[in-house]
Design an enzyme around this catalytic site. Structure first.
Site, mmCIF file in Angstrom:
data_model
loop_
_atom_site.group_PDB
_atom_site.id
_atom_site.type_symbol
_atom_site.label_atom_id
_atom_site.label_comp_id
_atom_site.label_asym_id
_atom_site.label_seq_id
_atom_site.Cartn_x
_atom_site.Cartn_y
_atom_site.Cartn_z
ATOM 1 N N ALA A 35 9.179 12.099 51.645
ATOM 2 C CA ALA A 35 8.091 12.002 50.668
ATOM 3 C C ALA A 35 6.792 11.562 51.345
ATOM 4 O O ALA A 35 5.726 12.124 51.084
ATOM 5 C CB ALA A 35 8.462 11.017 49.562
ATOM 6 N N HIS A 36 6.874 10.563 52.212
ATOM 7 C CA HIS A 36 5.658 10.072 52.878
ATOM 8 C C HIS A 36 5.062 11.130 53.786
ATOM 9 O O HIS A 36 3.848 11.317 53.837
ATOM 10 C CB HIS A 36 5.942 8.766 53.634
ATOM 11 C CG HIS A 36 5.967 7.570 52.731
ATOM 12 N ND1 HIS A 36 7.032 7.292 51.913
ATOM 13 C CD2 HIS A 36 5.035 6.620 52.465
ATOM 14 C CE1 HIS A 36 6.761 6.194 51.206
ATOM 15 N NE2 HIS A 36 5.553 5.771 51.522
ATOM 16 N N LYS A 37 5.915 11.827 54.507
ATOM 17 C CA LYS A 37 5.419 12.889 55.400
ATOM 18 C C LYS A 37 4.776 14.005 54.571
ATOM 19 O O LYS A 37 3.711 14.514 54.928
ATOM 20 C CB LYS A 37 6.582 13.432 56.239
ATOM 21 C CG LYS A 37 6.117 14.364 57.339
ATOM 22 C CD LYS A 37 7.231 14.685 58.314
ATOM 23 C CE LYS A 37 6.718 15.455 59.524
ATOM 24 N NZ LYS A 37 5.830 16.571 59.205
#
Lengths: 206, 295
Positions: A35-37
């Site tokens: 999700a962060h990437k």
């Protein structure tokens, strides 16, 4: 015990200090490595063009993240066949893996609380001061207990990342955590690291 | 040869949802040592409550149900091919029943298989033929947070002043625990292998985690080393979850392996407080489960 309901105001964030036990209410979004990437590549650095349902997902998530919380968690979820989702086990995952991304994600979306375990480092701590935001430490491994504070699974985005990596929107009631990084530049993790380093030096001298 | 799929499913359910009593007892003792009202004590209160709830509701203690590591010791006459198929079927069923999280991710495509089955190394299965008529299957569910803080050292290590002896082992293990801080879900259990090659050393350090916390190493020198490392790691003050406190490590289990003259590896496998292990014993048609893997 301090009760916090999302979304949080700046004043509520500024009132929190390292060591405060908190009890969380309201809506939060899970998000971890994929999700962060995805957030960074697609919407912040824009090195990747939005694909599939990306635009739809970010439109739904942006208002939830504003003043809200991102929870580093890859849950065990029942009801995948029927889409009647229920969180079965949902403790925090190790946060430090998001250190390269977290500060930018906090700033871009105006997120006020990061929930995870193990703490984060200098860049995130600096972002906590400027946004302002706090890091809330949940109890690692306490997965059944935390899942029972999840009163409703509102929905899920990017399920193609897999169940643990998807962004789940959940409502919680009395979710327990401790402030370990505050918006005043204090980090319990930096403190414990320094104290244990001194103890290690003593033991290695012996 | 009977089909053990359902028995293995039950082994997985027990391992994921029911913490062994020796680990629970060690957590209870750790709780008593922490100051009333401290974050460390609060963390252990939550952990112990969670252990009770997970057992009652038959739900995973931790959402990271880890890499399932099976060690199968089978008497002559069993087919390892059939046993592998039964283990894999039980893993898929356990995932469907939410005893396990789908954890098998293709490293190249990033796709999660959804049923916890990957290539031949996921789940991990080791087979060894043994004498007699009893088949045993040990299962360890090894979570990723604690796996990420495992460490392997090649001695001598100049920075830590660690030579090729037990004092050197002590020094690198203290370093590994300091580096882990709370990231591996302290208070953890340490499996230590001294020697071997890089692969066999790590595997032996994982197998050491199957030992009950309250056993005593039959090798006197290793027993002394385990006791000293347990005492000294707890002097580091990292504490439960890295909140600071008196208990950083619940148990230390060490073993020695033969090594090449050129190599001296020390492998430290860090297991989170949720030290999920179980043994299944099949004797003829009777199957039973044990919290303890000692003979």
């Amino acid at each position: 015990m301090i009760e916090l309901t999302f979304p949080l105001s700046d004043a509520a964030v500024r009132d929190l200090k390292v060591g405060d036990p908190v009890s969380l209410y309201g809506t939060m979004v899970t998000g971890r490595d994929a999700a962060h990437k995805w957030l960074i590549d697609t919407f912040i650095k824009k090195t990747r063009t939005p694909q599939g349902d990306d635009a739809q997902a970010i439109e739904a998530l942006t208002p939830l993240l504003k003043g809200g919380a991102i929870y580093h968690c890859g849950p065990v979820v029942a009801g995948l066949d029927t889409k009647q989702y229920r969180f079965v086990a949902a403790g925090p995952t190790t946060s430090i893996r998001e250190e390269p991304y977290q500060a930018d994600v906090l700033q871009h979306f105006g997120i006020k609380a990061v929930i995870g375990k193990g703490g984060m480092a200098a860049r995130t701590l600096a972002a906590c001061q400027s946004v302002p935001a706090v890091y809330l430490h949940a109890i690692g491994g306490a997965a059944t207990l935390i899942a029972q504070t999840v009163t409703r699974v509102v929905g899920v985005h990017k399920l193609d990342f897999g169940v643990p990596e998807a962004l789940w929107v959940i409502e919680v009631k009395a979710f327990p955590a401790v402030v370990t990084m505050d918006s005043h530049g204090h980090s319990l993790h930096a403190e414990v690291e320094a104290q244990s380093r001194a103890a290690l030096d003593r033991l290695l001298k012996a | 040869m009977r089909d053990l799929t359902n028995d293995i499913l039950e082994l997985i359910r027990r391992t994921s949802t029911d913490l062994p009593p020796d680990v629970e007892q060690a957590l209870g003792a750790a709780r008593q040592r922490e100051t009333q009202g401290s974050a460390a004590r609060g963390a252990l209160d939550t952990i112990l409550e969670n252990v009770t709830l997970a057992r009652r509701d038959s739900s995973p203690i931790c959402q990271d149900t880890g890499t399932p590591i099976f060690i199968v010791r089978y008497p002559a006459g069993w087919s390892t091919r059939a046993l592998r198929a039964q283990i894999r079927e039980a893993i898929a069923q356990a995932t469907k029943k939410a005893y396990l999280r789908p954890n098998a991710v293709d490293s190249l495509s990033g796709k999660n298989s959804g049923n916890n089955l990957g290539d031949d190394t996921f789940p991990t299965i080791h087979f060894e033929e043994v004498e007699g008529k009893t088949l045993t299957i040990d299962l360890l569910l090894k979570g990723g947070g604690s796996e990420n803080v495992c460490a392997q050292y090649s001695l001598p290590h100049t920075g830590l002043g660690a030579g090729r002896d037990l004092e050197g082992v002590r020094r690198v293990v203290l370093d590994a625990v300091h580096q882990a801080q709370g990231q591996g879900c302290a208070p953890g259990v340490l499996g230590i292998a001294i020697g071997g090659d890089r692969g066999s050393s790590y595997m032996a350090s994982k197998e050491a985690l199957l030992r009950p916390l309250d056993d005593v190493n039959p090798d006197r020198a290793l027993a002394d080393l385990e006791a000293r490392i347990l005492r000294e790691t707890n002097e580091l003050g990292i504490g439960p979850m890295g909140f600071g406190g008196k208990t950083t490590v619940l148990g230390v289990k060490a073993c020695g392996l033969h090594r090449l003259p050129a190599s001296f590896f020390v492998s430290v496998s860090y297991m989170c407080w949720a030290c999920r292990r179980r043994r299944m014993i099949a004797d003829g048609d009777a199957v039973r489960y044990s919290d303890r893997s000692d003979p």
